[in-house]
Design an enzyme around this catalytic site. Structure first.
Site, PDB file in Angstrom:
ATOM      1  N   ARG A  26       0.874  -1.199  -0.072  1.00  0.00           N
ATOM      2  CA  ARG A  26      -0.226  -0.214  -0.140  1.00  0.00           C
ATOM      3  C   ARG A  26       0.950   1.283   0.009  1.00  0.00           C
ATOM      4  NH1 ARG A  26      -4.123  -0.127   4.803  1.00  0.00           N
ATOM      5  NH2 ARG A  26      -5.218  -1.619   3.454  1.00  0.00           N
TER       6      ARG A  26
ATOM      7  N   ARG B 131      -2.378   6.687   9.621  1.00  0.00           N
ATOM      8  CA  ARG B 131      -2.489   6.233   8.232  1.00  0.00           C
ATOM      9  C   ARG B 131      -2.277   7.434   7.447  1.00  0.00           C
ATOM     10  NH1 ARG B 131      -4.308   0.620   8.175  1.00  0.00           N
ATOM     11  NH2 ARG B 131      -3.619  -0.468   9.920  1.00  0.00           N
TER      12      ARG B 131
ATOM     13  N   LYS C  70      -4.401   1.242  14.796  1.00  0.00           N
ATOM     14  CA  LYS C  70      -4.401   2.096  13.591  1.00  0.00           C
ATOM     15  C   LYS C  70      -5.001   3.357  14.081  1.00  0.00           C
ATOM     16  CE  LYS C  70      -6.626  -0.862  11.095  1.00  0.00           C
ATOM     17  NZ  LYS C  70      -7.883  -1.654   9.986  1.00  0.00           N
TER      18      LYS C  70
ATOM     19  N   LYS D 182      -6.612   7.107  11.873  1.00  0.00           N
ATOM     20  CA  LYS D 182      -7.104   7.521  10.774  1.00  0.00           C
ATOM     21  C   LYS D 182      -7.416   9.038  10.607  1.00  0.00           C
ATOM     22  CE  LYS D 182      -7.983   3.258   8.854  1.00  0.00           C
ATOM     23  NZ  LYS D 182      -8.817   2.355   8.096  1.00  0.00           N
TER      24      LYS D 182
ATOM     25  N   CYS E 167     -15.595  -3.112  -1.006  1.00  0.00           N
ATOM     26  CA  CYS E 167     -14.034  -3.421  -0.567  1.00  0.00           C
ATOM     27  C   CYS E 167     -13.521  -4.515  -1.472  1.00  0.00           C
ATOM     28  CB  CYS E 167     -13.982  -3.704   0.926  1.00  0.00           C
ATOM     29  SG  CYS E 167     -14.556  -5.311   1.238  1.00  0.00           S
TER      30      CYS E 167
ATOM     31  N   CYS F  56      -8.151 -10.759   0.214  1.00  0.00           N
ATOM     32  CA  CYS F  56      -8.343 -10.328   1.509  1.00  0.00           C
ATOM     33  C   CYS F  56      -8.411 -11.602   2.491  1.00  0.00           C
ATOM     34  CB  CYS F  56      -9.585  -9.444   2.079  1.00  0.00           C
ATOM     35  SG  CYS F  56      -9.624  -8.978   3.677  1.00  0.00           S
TER      36      CYS F  56
ATOM     37  N   CYS G 247     -16.864  -8.145   4.892  1.00  0.00           N
ATOM     38  CA  CYS G 247     -16.814  -8.826   6.319  1.00  0.00           C
ATOM     39  C   CYS G 247     -17.140  -7.346   7.243  1.00  0.00           C
ATOM     40  CB  CYS G 247     -15.543  -9.315   6.753  1.00  0.00           C
ATOM     41  SG  CYS G 247     -14.267  -8.090   7.173  1.00  0.00           S
TER      42      CYS G 247
ATOM     43  N   CYS H 146     -14.244  -1.632   5.746  1.00  0.00           N
ATOM     44  CA  CYS H 146     -13.100  -1.050   4.757  1.00  0.00           C
ATOM     45  C   CYS H 146     -13.893  -0.239   3.552  1.00  0.00           C
ATOM     46  CB  CYS H 146     -12.302  -2.022   4.028  1.00  0.00           C
ATOM     47  SG  CYS H 146     -11.322  -2.970   5.538  1.00  0.00           S
TER      48      CYS H 146
HETATM   49 FE1  SRM Z   1      -9.395  -2.002   5.664  1.00  0.00          FE
HETATM   50  C1  SRM Z   1      -8.124  -4.739   7.378  1.00  0.00           C
HETATM   51  C2  SRM Z   1      -8.346  -3.372   2.874  1.00  0.00           C
HETATM   52  C3  SRM Z   1      -9.740   0.900   4.159  1.00  0.00           C
HETATM   53  C4  SRM Z   1     -11.046  -1.151   8.336  1.00  0.00           C
HETATM   54  N1  SRM Z   1      -8.314  -3.637   5.326  1.00  0.00           N
HETATM   55  C5  SRM Z   1      -7.797  -4.595   6.052  1.00  0.00           C
HETATM   56  C6  SRM Z   1      -6.896  -5.595   5.390  1.00  0.00           C
HETATM   57  C7  SRM Z   1      -5.483  -5.118   5.344  1.00  0.00           C
HETATM   58  C8  SRM Z   1      -7.016  -7.189   5.711  1.00  0.00           C
HETATM   59  C9  SRM Z   1      -6.208  -7.837   6.625  1.00  0.00           C
HETATM   60  O1  SRM Z   1      -6.134  -6.922   7.816  1.00  0.00           O
HETATM   61  O2  SRM Z   1      -5.618  -8.726   6.448  1.00  0.00           O
HETATM   62  C10 SRM Z   1      -7.687  -5.498   3.810  1.00  0.00           C
HETATM   63  C11 SRM Z   1      -6.806  -5.715   2.745  1.00  0.00           C
HETATM   64  C12 SRM Z   1      -7.568  -6.440   1.529  1.00  0.00           C
HETATM   65  C13 SRM Z   1      -6.797  -6.533   0.280  1.00  0.00           C
HETATM   66  O3  SRM Z   1      -6.527  -7.696   0.031  1.00  0.00           O
HETATM   67  O4  SRM Z   1      -6.473  -5.614  -0.334  1.00  0.00           O
HETATM   68  C14 SRM Z   1      -8.065  -4.114   3.979  1.00  0.00           C
HETATM   69  N2  SRM Z   1      -9.279  -1.216   4.072  1.00  0.00           N
HETATM   70  C15 SRM Z   1      -8.797  -2.081   2.752  1.00  0.00           C
HETATM   71  C16 SRM Z   1      -8.795  -1.258   1.597  1.00  0.00           C
HETATM   72  C17 SRM Z   1      -7.924  -1.341   0.492  1.00  0.00           C
HETATM   73  C18 SRM Z   1     -10.433  -1.245   0.955  1.00  0.00           C
HETATM   74  C19 SRM Z   1     -10.634  -0.861  -0.588  1.00  0.00           C
HETATM   75  O5  SRM Z   1     -11.197  -1.867  -0.946  1.00  0.00           O
HETATM   76  O6  SRM Z   1     -10.293   0.244  -0.710  1.00  0.00           O
HETATM   77  C20 SRM Z   1      -8.750   0.248   2.081  1.00  0.00           C
HETATM   78  C21 SRM Z   1      -7.283   0.706   2.295  1.00  0.00           C
HETATM   79  C22 SRM Z   1      -7.357   2.040   2.802  1.00  0.00           C
HETATM   80  C23 SRM Z   1      -5.905   2.757   2.636  1.00  0.00           C
HETATM   81  O7  SRM Z   1      -5.614   3.276   1.690  1.00  0.00           O
HETATM   82  O8  SRM Z   1      -5.324   2.825   3.855  1.00  0.00           O
HETATM   83  C24 SRM Z   1      -9.492  -0.041   3.518  1.00  0.00           C
HETATM   84  N3  SRM Z   1     -10.416  -0.410   6.270  1.00  0.00           N
HETATM   85  C25 SRM Z   1     -10.610   0.742   5.580  1.00  0.00           C
HETATM   86  C26 SRM Z   1     -11.495   1.628   6.066  1.00  0.00           C
HETATM   87  C27 SRM Z   1     -12.021   2.682   5.584  1.00  0.00           C
HETATM   88  C28 SRM Z   1     -11.263   4.152   5.810  1.00  0.00           C
HETATM   89  O9  SRM Z   1     -10.242   3.880   6.486  1.00  0.00           O
HETATM   90  O10 SRM Z   1     -11.826   5.164   5.589  1.00  0.00           O
HETATM   91  C29 SRM Z   1     -12.028   1.012   7.395  1.00  0.00           C
HETATM   92  C30 SRM Z   1     -12.886   1.434   8.212  1.00  0.00           C
HETATM   93  C31 SRM Z   1     -12.370   2.743   9.148  1.00  0.00           C
HETATM   94  C32 SRM Z   1     -12.110   2.235  10.141  1.00  0.00           C
HETATM   95  O11 SRM Z   1     -10.817   1.966  10.273  1.00  0.00           O
HETATM   96  O12 SRM Z   1     -12.680   2.308  11.307  1.00  0.00           O
HETATM   97  C33 SRM Z   1     -11.301  -0.166   7.269  1.00  0.00           C
HETATM   98  N4  SRM Z   1      -9.546  -2.682   7.632  1.00  0.00           N
HETATM   99  C34 SRM Z   1     -10.381  -2.297   8.560  1.00  0.00           C
HETATM  100  C35 SRM Z   1     -10.275  -2.991   9.766  1.00  0.00           C
HETATM  101  C36 SRM Z   1     -11.144  -2.888  11.011  1.00  0.00           C
HETATM  102  C37 SRM Z   1     -10.649  -2.089  11.969  1.00  0.00           C
HETATM  103  C38 SRM Z   1     -11.241  -1.990  13.212  1.00  0.00           C
HETATM  104  O13 SRM Z   1     -11.081  -0.980  13.760  1.00  0.00           O
HETATM  105  O14 SRM Z   1     -12.093  -2.821  13.753  1.00  0.00           O
HETATM  106  C39 SRM Z   1      -9.422  -4.258   9.387  1.00  0.00           C
HETATM  107  C40 SRM Z   1      -9.244  -5.159  10.306  1.00  0.00           C
HETATM  108  C41 SRM Z   1      -8.142  -5.125  11.419  1.00  0.00           C
HETATM  109  O15 SRM Z   1      -7.527  -3.734  11.373  1.00  0.00           O
HETATM  110  O16 SRM Z   1      -8.031  -5.967  12.257  1.00  0.00           O
HETATM  111  C42 SRM Z   1      -8.916  -3.660   8.007  1.00  0.00           C
HETATM  112 FE1  SF4 Z   2     -11.275  -7.624   3.772  1.00  0.00          FE
HETATM  113 FE2  SF4 Z   2     -13.525  -7.029   5.459  1.00  0.00          FE
HETATM  114 FE3  SF4 Z   2     -11.715  -5.018   4.824  1.00  0.00          FE
HETATM  115 FE4  SF4 Z   2     -13.446  -6.127   2.883  1.00  0.00          FE
HETATM  116  S1  SF4 Z   2     -14.217  -5.272   4.763  1.00  0.00           S
HETATM  117  S2  SF4 Z   2     -11.263  -5.652   2.565  1.00  0.00           S
HETATM  118  S3  SF4 Z   2     -13.540  -8.120   3.705  1.00  0.00           S
HETATM  119  S4  SF4 Z   2     -10.905  -6.778   5.961  1.00  0.00           S
END
Ligand code: SRM
Ligand code: SF4
Length: 566
Positions: free
Chosen positions: A78, A147, A211, A213, A431, A437, A476, A480
């Protein structure tokens, strides 16, 4: 220092960070290990701070197991891009890397970053070096740190927008980890023996509990979904000039099925500050979270829980103490929408910008829609730059009249001209989910486009094709794609099964509410059709779908995160 810490009370990750020697871990050894395409367990966590996740191709999972082969390990990389702005040269480099080392696609994320998928261990270093060659990096794109800083992506390019974009870069720089581990490991910069000279003036050796944000927005557009961020600054404008920022804290989307103590939450407005105070506020909010965030349970470690556990008044008081001065009262602000406004727009300076819908944020060549080739040619020949938006879309920015013609011609040449989209598709986010993922229960990016087509058939019958409706799907409950802010939200529960949530609003300031659980596609369409029919016949003038379903009692408004139920 470590002697005074009772590790038994902390999550394992805390010890791992502490022992990592400022994020070195055993990464060098892991990368050199020729036996496996994976890295050591601890390094899979530490490598996140360097902007990468170890993954496996989940489509191949069963077959590899059957053949008694190691999983098909590869890495997601990333790239940190504060405010999402990249030059044509940077675009071309990323485009080439996608072909040389990754899966031939570029993923534009919901936080204005690039992702490369499918990079095998042996190419990680090379890829990071090439990214660095064009002055981009992946530091702190993931991990327990601040981030990628998001900023309003204004296609009309105004002075205020530029100010926000600059501020996003400054905040991002200020809050970057200061360890030299990244430069040593990936860029072969001179090793600091044992890393003993390293220190982290802001983070300390254990970094944040989780994390963090941060986003900036310029009303009336909420294109960075500020209510979902740990910390957000909403610009206050007087006569086109930015005179301050409202400060919003404690938003977040992540939650876990079966754990009601986890929930999505909207940020609270704490007050306001002057433009020159923003970096101080950002740092001190982060420090309060560093010092008081829950380091025992990672599911409960985000700022939103620190605030709910101790109360917003406690947080405000503590922040004022850390600052040594007080935030001013909040100022009024109004949003009219979230998401992006698609199409060509002329900026204040007479230059043109095109906001292009990129379905699922995936830039590729597919079925004659050769967006990747088109953008490569545009980057190579048109005088412009690019802005990745926070909704997985792309702005081709700052071209003159001639450039505009060239862009149109090149998109056409590659079959990638913007088509007339339904109001639903324009406002869709999915997402990544499968196949990369590791946390996905169900498809999202690969499935939502089809589901949207099926809902469009219903909308056509009801004459609602043009109606803008925010629809978002994730594989899930981690959220994201920020699905809990959507008017129609889907969360994957199992392959082919989704929970349906209704009642978020068009401006991104209200959480939605669970309507029905574990639905198949057929059931989703069966549930949505009568509600959309009611909407077509009985909506008030200019009433958005999310507001309608609440007025008509399909769901009750979720007033605070703690009330949210899956
Ligand atoms: Fe996310 C984890 C993809 C934005 C909340 N996110 C992941 C992981 C890395 C899975 C992992 O931990 O193994 C995913 C990788 C999937 C892949 O194969 O690419 C993933 N997140 C993404 C992206 C690529 C989704 C997309 O389709 O665009 C976004 C990348 C953003 C970036 O450039 O940094 C992405 N993730 C978000 C957002 C939206 C935002 O930030 O505006 C959220 C919700 C906001 C928040 O954080 O509350 C988000 N991602 C999560 C979470 C849950 C965090 C939590 O507080 O519980 C996880 C899981 C974790 O951290 O344990 C996670
Ligand atoms: Fe993966 Fe869940 Fe984030 Fe979708 S919402 S990219 S399934 S961690």
């Amino acid at each position: 220092m470590s002697d005074t810490i009772d590790w038994s009370k902390l999550s394992e990750m805390e010890k791992l960070k502490h022992d990592s020697n400022y994020l070195r871990g055993t990464l060098v050894g892991s990368l050199a290990n020729p036996i496996t395409g994976a890295i050591a367990d601890g390094d899979t966590q530490i490598s996140k701070f360097h902007g990468m996740y170890q993954q496996q191709d989940r489509d191949l999972e069963k077959e590899r197991k059957r053949q008694k082969l190691e999983p098909a390990f590869s890495f997601l990389i990333r790239v940190r891009i504060p405010g999402g702005k990249v030059s044509p040269k940077q675009w071309l480099q990323m485009d080439g890397l996608a072909d040389t080392y990754a899966n031939h696609t570029l993923k534009l994320t919901t936080r204005q970053a690039f992702q490369l998928h499918g990079v095998v261990k042996w190419y990680l270093k090379k890829t990071l070096q090439k990214i660095n060659d064009v002055l981009l990096d992946t530091i702190a794109a993931c991990g327990d740190v601040n981030r990628n800083v998001m900023s309003h992506a204004n296609p009309a390019e105004s002075a205020a927008h530029k100010e926000l974009a600059d501020l996003a870069r400054q905040i991002s720089e200020h809050l970057l980890p200061k360890t030299t581990a990244y430069h040593e490991i990936w860029l072969d910069k001179q090793l600091i023996a044992g890393g003993e000279k390293d220190h982290e003036p802001i983070y300390g050796g254990r970094y944040l509990p989780r994390k963090f944000k941060l986003a900036l927005a310029l009303p009336p557009y909420n294109d960075t979904d500020v209510f979902s961020q740990d910390l957000a600054f909403i610009a206050i404008q007087e006569k086109e000039k930015i005179v301050g920022y409202n400060v919003l804290v404690g938003g977040g989307m992540g939650s876990t099925f079966g754990m009601p103590e986890t929930y999505p939450r909207l940020g609270n407005v704490l007050g306001s500050c002057k433009p020159e105070q923003v970096i101080d506020v950002a740092e001190k909010v982060l420090l309060v979270q560093r010092d008081y965030g829950d380091r025992s349970n990672r599911k409960h470690a985000r700022l939103k829980y620190t605030i709910d556990n101790r109360g917003i008044d406690w947080f405000k008081n503590e922040l004022n103490n850390y600052l040594g001065w007080k935030l001013e009262p909040e100022r009024e602000f109004q949003f009219i929408r979230n998401g992006d406004r698609l199409g060509w727009i002329k900026g204040e300076d007479g230059q043109w910008s095109l906001t292009l819908f990129v379905e699922g944020g995936r830039v590729r060549d597919q079925n004659g829609h050769n967006l990747k080739s088109a953008l490569r040619e545009i980057a190579g020949s048109v005088n412009c730059y690019f802005i990745l938006t926070g909704n997985q879309n792309l702005i081709i920015a700052n071209t003159g009249e001639e450039g505009k013609k060239e862009v149109n011609a090149l998109l056409k040449k590659h079959g990638a001209s913007p088509s007339v989209l339904s109001g639903l598709r324009q406002n869709s986010i999915a997402c990544v989910a499968l196949n990369t993922c590791g946390l996905a229960f169900a498809e999202a990016e690969r499935y939502l486009p089809d589901l949207v087509s099926k809902v469009e058939n219903i909308l056509d019958r009801l004459n609602l094709r043009k109606q803008e409706i925010v629809i978002r799907m994730t594989g899930c409950p981690n959220g994201c794609g920020r699905p809990y802010l959507a008017e129609i939200g889907f969360i994957g529960k199992a392959p082919g099964k989704y929970n349906l949530y209704l009642g978020g609003n068009f401006i991104g300031t209200r959480l939605n509410t669970l309507y029905k659980e574990t639905l198949s596609e057929e059931e989703i369409l069966r549930e949505l059709e009568p509600i959309l029919t009611d909407y077509a016949g009985n909506r008030l003038k200019d009433e958005y779908f999310g507001d309608f379903v609440i007025r008509k009692g399909y769901v009750k408004e979720t007033k605070q995160g703690r009330d949210f139920r899956h």
